[in-house]
Design an enzyme around this catalytic site. Structure first.
Site, mmCIF file in Angstrom:
data_model
loop_
_atom_site.group_PDB
_atom_site.id
_atom_site.type_symbol
_atom_site.label_atom_id
_atom_site.label_comp_id
_atom_site.label_asym_id
_atom_site.label_seq_id
_atom_site.Cartn_x
_atom_site.Cartn_y
_atom_site.Cartn_z
ATOM 1 N N THR A 82 -32.071 -24.684 60.085
ATOM 2 C CA THR A 82 -31.882 -23.268 59.766
ATOM 3 C C THR A 82 -31.781 -22.436 61.047
ATOM 4 O O THR A 82 -30.860 -21.643 61.204
ATOM 5 C CB THR A 82 -33.031 -22.764 58.864
ATOM 6 O OG1 THR A 82 -33.127 -23.646 57.738
ATOM 7 C CG2 THR A 82 -32.778 -21.354 58.377
ATOM 8 N N LYS A 109 -51.013 -13.512 71.767
ATOM 9 C CA LYS A 109 -52.064 -12.688 72.389
ATOM 10 C C LYS A 109 -52.633 -11.684 71.396
ATOM 11 O O LYS A 109 -53.327 -10.746 71.771
ATOM 12 C CB LYS A 109 -51.487 -11.917 73.581
ATOM 13 C CG LYS A 109 -50.964 -12.782 74.707
ATOM 14 C CD LYS A 109 -50.486 -11.875 75.835
ATOM 15 C CE LYS A 109 -49.825 -12.666 76.946
ATOM 16 N NZ LYS A 109 -49.173 -11.770 77.908
ATOM 17 N N HIS A 161 -35.411 -18.945 49.832
ATOM 18 C CA HIS A 161 -34.644 -19.397 50.997
ATOM 19 C C HIS A 161 -33.172 -19.199 50.619
ATOM 20 O O HIS A 161 -32.439 -20.160 50.344
ATOM 21 C CB HIS A 161 -34.986 -20.860 51.286
ATOM 22 C CG HIS A 161 -34.544 -21.361 52.628
ATOM 23 N ND1 HIS A 161 -33.693 -20.646 53.462
ATOM 24 C CD2 HIS A 161 -34.838 -22.522 53.282
ATOM 25 C CE1 HIS A 161 -33.481 -21.360 54.560
ATOM 26 N NE2 HIS A 161 -34.164 -22.490 54.478
HETATM 27 C C1 NCD Z 1 -36.460 -26.357 53.939
HETATM 28 C C2 NCD Z 1 -37.389 -25.223 54.281
HETATM 29 O O1 NCD Z 1 -37.804 -25.034 55.413
HETATM 30 O O2 NCD Z 1 -37.687 -24.521 53.321
HETATM 31 N N1 NCD Z 1 -35.694 -26.848 54.978
HETATM 32 C C3 NCD Z 1 -34.630 -26.161 55.460
HETATM 33 O O3 NCD Z 1 -34.666 -24.964 55.621
HETATM 34 N N2 NCD Z 1 -33.530 -26.875 55.735
HETATM 35 C C4 NCD Z 1 -37.079 -27.390 53.116
HETATM 36 C C5 NCD Z 1 -38.271 -28.134 53.640
HETATM 37 O O4 NCD Z 1 -38.903 -27.771 54.623
HETATM 38 O O5 NCD Z 1 -38.595 -29.132 53.007
#
Ligand code: NCD
Length: 342
Positions: A82, A109, A161
């Site tokens: 990401t 900090k 997400h």
């Molecule tokens: C996911 C997340 O961070 O939510 N990964 C991602 O963004 N590609 C899924 C996960 O961490 O399993």
């Protein structure tokens, strides 16, 4: 673009998280959650990403759309795909990118989140891309930033997400066509802790997917999941039958309090996506996983690396989707933009 009367209250963060993400003309200003957005808006994100995918396929992968804009990446949680694809997307749009190293920043900090943000505002940033372990963090920030700044949620706790869900929709559309009504999609595993699954379910429903299934043990599904318009299965074999799209999720052990699982081996025995089980889905079914993958826990290596896997395609598509969302939120329609000359 949205029916205001039908705006739901977000059960996880306690209020309608998405009412601030559109401007008065119904255009995207922040991207905090997929929930509550219209089919037209999601399709326009996918179409915009398609135009960027063409640019990303050329030898010079750069357009001047966000030249002069400054984008700050604020990742309070670990990330590989990401964070790096947000950075690449911003650079391919010609924006200047600040990767704020939280561990080496004044957060360590004792500086508060809002003080950090106010300092970045004083540096004249135009956009904050935020990942945080608290559900609602991106929404909290979007409510407090200066009016000209856009906030993109790169994952908040177990809540949402949205860019991951959109890159997954983009990957499905590119492989299976635009008619989601014909598709049966099975999401397998730790839905309870998965912001990815939550956003995927909203996106699939908004795109009118024919059948959305969740396959998980009782301990790893949130209460009331069926009210989200999904069919729930605890039996892997029954749930996988005739699926067009199979999405495996990582077991999010860092978000588990107490023992929700007997053991990883037992989980794999019951819910691991093995080559043998995948045969129950349609022969041309595709396999997605948001990464990071735990091989031999939720997925067999030969499936992750096999001919039906589109897992690395998801990563590539993440760049186009993030370019689309960033340019739309900063009010730049790509139109017929061409990549720069070599
Ligand atoms: C996911 C997340 O961070 O939510 N990964 C991602 O963004 N590609 C899924 C996960 O961490 O399993």
């Amino acid at each position: 673009m949205v029916n205001k009367a039908s705006r739901p209250t977000d059960p996880l963060i306690g209020h309608d998280a998405w009412n601030i993400q559109l401007d008065e003309n119904g255009r995207l200003k922040h991207f905090l959650t997929v929930e509550g957005l219209s089919t037209e808006l999601l399709v326009s994100i996918l179409d915009t990403a398609e135009s960027f995918a063409n640019i990303n396929a050329q030898s010079v992968k750069k357009v001047p759309l966000l030249r002069g804009k400054t984008i700050a990446n604020l990742f309070f949680e670990a990330s590989t795909r990401t964070r790096n694809t947000f950075e690449l997307a911003a650079k391919r749009l010609s924006a200047d990118v600040l990767n704020v190293n939280i561990n080496a920043s004044a957060t360590s900090k004792g500086e508060t989140l809002m003080d950090t943000l106010q300092n970045l505002q004083a540096m004249q940033c135009d956009m904050f891309v935020v990942r945080h372990n608290a559900s609602g963090a991106a929404h909290y920030i979007a409510n407090r930033v200066a009016p000209g700044i856009s906030v993109i949620n790169a994952g908040d706790g177990s809540h949402a997400h949205p860019t991951q869900a959109m890159l997954d929709m983009f990957t499905i559309r590119r492989n299976k066509g635009a008619d989601f009504g014909r598709l049966r999609v099975a999401i397998i595993g730790d839905v309870l802790h998965s912001r990815v699954a939550r956003s995927q379910i909203h996106a699939l429903n908004i795109l009118n997917t024919g059948n959305v299934r969740v396959i998980a043990p009782k301990t790893l599904v949130p209460a009331g999941i069926e009210d989200m318009g999904v069919e729930l299965f605890h039996d892997m074999e029954a749930g996988l039958r005739d699926a067009d799209v199979v999405i495996a999720l990582r077991l999010q052990k860092e978000r588990m309090q107490g023992a929700l699982l007997p053991s990883e081996q037992e989980y794999y025995r019951m819910y691991g996506l093995t080559r043998e089980r995948l045969r129950l889905a349609k022969p041309e079914a595709i396999v997605l996983h948001p990464g990071p993958i735990n091989r031999g826990v939720e997925i067999e290596s030969c499936v992750a690396d096999g001919p039906q896997s589109v897992i690395l395609e998801q990563v590539t598509n993440g760049i186009s989707i993030r370019m689309a969302v960033m340019s739309m939120a900063l009010g730049r329609d790509p139109g017929t933009v061409q990549s720069e000359k070599p």
